[in-house]
Write an enzyme that holds these catalytic residues in place. Structure first.
Site, PDB file in Angstrom:
ATOM      1  N   GLU A 375       1.062  -1.090  -0.043  1.00  0.00           N
ATOM      2  CA  GLU A 375      -0.168  -0.106   0.039  1.00  0.00           C
ATOM      3  C   GLU A 375       0.886   1.271  -0.097  1.00  0.00           C
ATOM      4  OE1 GLU A 375      -3.977  -1.296   2.450  1.00  0.00           O
ATOM      5  OE2 GLU A 375      -2.569  -0.061   3.445  1.00  0.00           O
ATOM      6  N   CYS A 376       0.788   2.233  -0.929  1.00  0.00           N
ATOM      7  CA  CYS A 376       1.265   3.439  -0.966  1.00  0.00           C
ATOM      8  C   CYS A 376       2.745   3.481  -0.997  1.00  0.00           C
ATOM      9  CB  CYS A 376       0.597   4.392   0.117  1.00  0.00           C
ATOM     10  SG  CYS A 376       0.787   5.993  -0.089  1.00  0.00           S
ATOM     11  N   ALA A 377       3.331   3.724   0.120  1.00  0.00           N
ATOM     12  CA  ALA A 377       4.688   3.576   0.172  1.00  0.00           C
ATOM     13  C   ALA A 377       5.395   2.247  -0.330  1.00  0.00           C
ATOM     14  CB  ALA A 377       5.369   3.957   1.803  1.00  0.00           C
ATOM     15  N   LEU A 379       3.931   0.444  -2.474  1.00  0.00           N
ATOM     16  CA  LEU A 379       3.932   0.426  -3.926  1.00  0.00           C
ATOM     17  C   LEU A 379       5.166   1.101  -4.460  1.00  0.00           C
ATOM     18  CD1 LEU A 379       2.527   0.395  -6.792  1.00  0.00           C
ATOM     19  CD2 LEU A 379       1.188   2.692  -6.006  1.00  0.00           C
ATOM     20  N   SER A 467      -1.185  -0.929  -4.421  1.00  0.00           N
ATOM     21  CA  SER A 467      -2.154   0.168  -4.622  1.00  0.00           C
ATOM     22  C   SER A 467      -1.801   1.472  -4.014  1.00  0.00           C
ATOM     23  CB  SER A 467      -3.318  -0.226  -4.485  1.00  0.00           C
ATOM     24  OG  SER A 467      -4.365   0.669  -4.324  1.00  0.00           O
TER      25      SER A 467
END
Length: 490
Positions: A375-377, A379, A467
Site C-alpha cells: 500500500e502506498c509507500a 507500492l 495500490s
C-alpha cells in the site's frame, strides 16, 4: 447483553491546528503517569498520531474510522482496544463536525462521539480572541444536541488577564473550563509534507516530547474533573471485536485464486461490478500444517499500519514477523508472503536503494508468485525506481515525488482477481501522498475507484497486489484469510 463501560473522552476542536494532538497525547501520558491503564484511539485514517499515543500509554494506538470500517464497527473496535483499561482517550480529526467530503457527518469526530456515547472536550485555540470565544463554543455546543460537549480546554492563552477574560465570557455558555494551557508552554513536534514526523524516526526526542505534553496537561488541566467526565459516558451495548470471530463470520470467495504466475482476467469496471454481497469474501484459511511466515515491513521507512491487520493475519493462521528494509539484508526465514504498508520511502530512498541484497531477495520472492500486498509507500518500494534511485523492480513502473497532494477517501471495487480480493469485491480506502507512479506494461489494475470521475488504480501481477489505497481489513476480514491461504498454496 454484553456491554463496554470503560470511561472515555473524545478530544475535539473547532478546526485543525487547535492543539488536539498535544492535549490528547498529554492526557494519555498524564493519566498513565497516575498508574491508569489508558486506551488510546484516533478518529480517522491517520497513522502518525497513534504512534505518539502508543508512546504515551504503552498500548497500540487504534483508529476509529467510520468511512473505512462502517459505523457498525466503531463501538466493537473501541471495545476491543479498550479491553482491560481504566480509561480511554479518543483524539478527534479536523474540526468536530468535519467528516468525509459530501457525506454529511460520516467519519466525523461528532459521529464517532455519538457512536461511543462519549462526552467531548473541546480544545480551543484562544490566542487571537477573548469574548468571542463564548460565541464559538456556544455554536459548537448547540449545533448538534446529540453531541455532548462536557468541557473546554483553552489553548495558547497569553496571560492571567487573558485567561480571566476568557473564563468570564464562557460563564454564559454553561460549559466548564477544564484546563488552560499557556502560549509559552507549547511543545514542539516537528512536521513535514504529510504531518508530524513519526515516532519511529525520532524515538528519543519523541519520548521527551510526550513526557513534556503529559507534564503540560497535568499542570494546566483538572485531571480529576476530566476523569469524572469520562466516567459519565454511557455504557455501550456491544461485544469487543475479535479477529478470530470476524474471520469465522466472513463468507467464502465467489471465485478461485489465479494460478501462480498467471495473469488474472481484467473484468470491466462499472457500477454493476460493485455488488456489496461479494465484499470481503475469502478462501477458508484451512487447518493443520505449519503456519506460513508472513513478513511485514516495519522500521522508520514503513510506519503506517493498523494493529488489526497483524491480528487478522495471525488469527488466519500466519506467523507474523516484522522486518526492517533499511537494516535487514534478508527476509525472515521461511517467508511465504509479504506485506509492505505505508510510510516514507521518499525520505529513506537512498538507504532503501542501498540495501541491494534485500531488494533482490524481495524481487525474487515476488517473481516466484508468492503473495505480496503493498500500500502506498509499499507500492513505491516495489517500483523500478523512485526519484531515479533503484527500488525492487517488482513492478514495471517508475515513481517520483510531486508537489501535488493527493488526499481523500475512496470507494473502490476490485477489478482483477488477486491475493486480496475477487473481482467485484467492494472496499473503501484512503489516499494520502505526494508522489506519482508512471506505469509500464504488463500488470492489470487492482481497483476501480468509483465516483464522479471513475478510474482504475494499482497493480495486480503474479501474486502482487500493489495500490495507493490504504485499507482497513477489519471492514473485510476475508482479505487476511484469502492472503494467508494463498501463502499456504503458492
Amino acid at each position: 447483553m454484553v456491554t463496554c463501560a470503560v470511561p472515555r473522552l473524545v478530544v475535539a476542536a473547532p478546526s485543525s491546528g487547535s492543539g488536539k494532538t498535544t492535549v490528547a497525547t498529554g492526557l494519555m501520558a498524564a493519566f498513565a503517569a497516575r498508574g491508569l491503564a489508558v486506551s488510546p484511539h484516533k478518529v480517522g485514517p491517520d497513522y502518525i498520531d497513534p504512534g505518539y499515543h502508543a508512546l504515551a500509554t504503552g498500548r497500540a494506538g487504534r483508529n476509529l474510522d467510520a468511512y473505512l470500517c462502517g459505523t457498525e464497527l466503531i463501538a466493537p473496535l473501541f471495545a476491543h482496544g479498550a479491553r482491560g483499561c481504566d480509561i480511554a482517550v479518543v483524539e478527534g480529526v479536523m474540526g468536530l463536525y468535519d467528516g468525509a467530503a459530501g457525506e454529511g457527518e460520516l467519519a466525523s469526530t461528532a459521529q464517532v462521539a455519538k457512536l461511543l456515547r462519549a462526552p467531548v472536550v473541546l480544545v480551543v485555540d484562544a490566542s487571537a480572541q477573548s469574548r468571542s470565544v463564548a460565541a464559538l463554543v456556544h455554536g459548537f455546543v448547540s449545533w448538534d444536541p446529540e453531541v455532548r460537549v462536557g468541557g473546554v480546554i483553552l489553548n495558547k492563552v497569553g496571560s492571567d488577564r487573558h485567561e480571566a477574560l476568557l473564563r468570564e465570557a464562557l460563564e454564559s455558555v454553561g460549559v466548564p473550563v477544564l484546563g488552560v494551557l499557556r502560549r509559552v508552554d507549547q511543545v514542539a513536534t516537528p512536521s513535514r509534507h504529510l504531518g508530524l514526523v513519526p515516532v519511529a524516526e525520532r524515538r528519543g526526542a519523541a519520548v521527551g516530547a510526550v513526557a513534556a505534553m503529559g507534564a503540560q496537561v497535568a499542570g494546566g488541566c483538572d485531571l480529576e474533573a476530566l476523569a469524572a467526565l469520562a466516567r459519565s459516558a454511557g455504557a455501550l451495548a456491544c461485544a469487543g471485536w475479535e479477529p478470530g470471530a470476524a474471520l469465522a463470520s466472513s463468507p467464502p470467495p465467489p471465485l478461485p485464486f489465479p494460478t501462480p504466475g498467471a495473469v488474472p482476467p481484467d473484468p470491466p469496471f462499472g457500477p454493476e461490478r460493485a455488488s456489496s454481497s461479494s465484499a470481503g469474501r475469502a478462501e477458508s484459511a484451512g487447518s493443520g500444517g505449519t503456519a506460513p511466515v508472513v513478513a511485514v515491513a516495519g522500521g522508520p521507512a514503513f510506519t503506517f499500519s493498523y494493529a488489526e491487520h497483524a491480528e487478522l493475519l495471525a488469527a488466519a493462521g500466519a506467523e507474523v514477523v516484522v522486518f526492517d528494509p533499511l537494516r535487514d539484508e534478508a527476509l525472515p526465514e521461511g517467508t511465504r508472503g509479504l506485506v509492505v504498508g505505508g510510510g516514507f520511502p521518499e525520505v529513506y530512498g537512498g538507504e532503501l536503494s542501498a540495501n541491494e541484497v534485500l531488494r533482490k531477495a524481495l524481487r525474487q520472492l515476488a517473481m516466484s508468485g508468492a503473495p505480496v500486498a503493498a500500500e502506498c509507500a509499499g507500492l513505491l518500494y516495489l517500483c523500478r525506481e523512485l526519484d531515479g534511485r533503484p527500488m525492487c523492480g517488482v513492478l514495471d513502473a517508475g515513481a517520483r515525488m510531486s508537489e501535488r497532494l493527493t488526499l481523500g477517501y475512496r470507494d473502490a471495487v476490485a477489478v482483477s482477481d488477486s491475493v486480496l480480493a475477487a473481482p467485484g469485491a467492494r472496499m473503501r480506502g484512503h489516499e494520502f501522498h505526494r508522489t506519482v507512479v508512471e506505469p509500464g506494461a504488463g500488470a492489470a489494475p487492482a481497483w476501480g475507484v468509483r465516483g464522479a470521475r471513475p478510474r482504475v488504480e494499482g497493480f495486480v501481477e503474479r501474486g502482487v497486489h500493489a495500490s495507493y489505497l490504504h485499507t482497513h481489513w477489519a471492514s473485510a476480514p476475508g482479505v487476511a484469510r484469502r492472503f494467508v491461504e494463498r501463502c499456504r498454496t503458492s
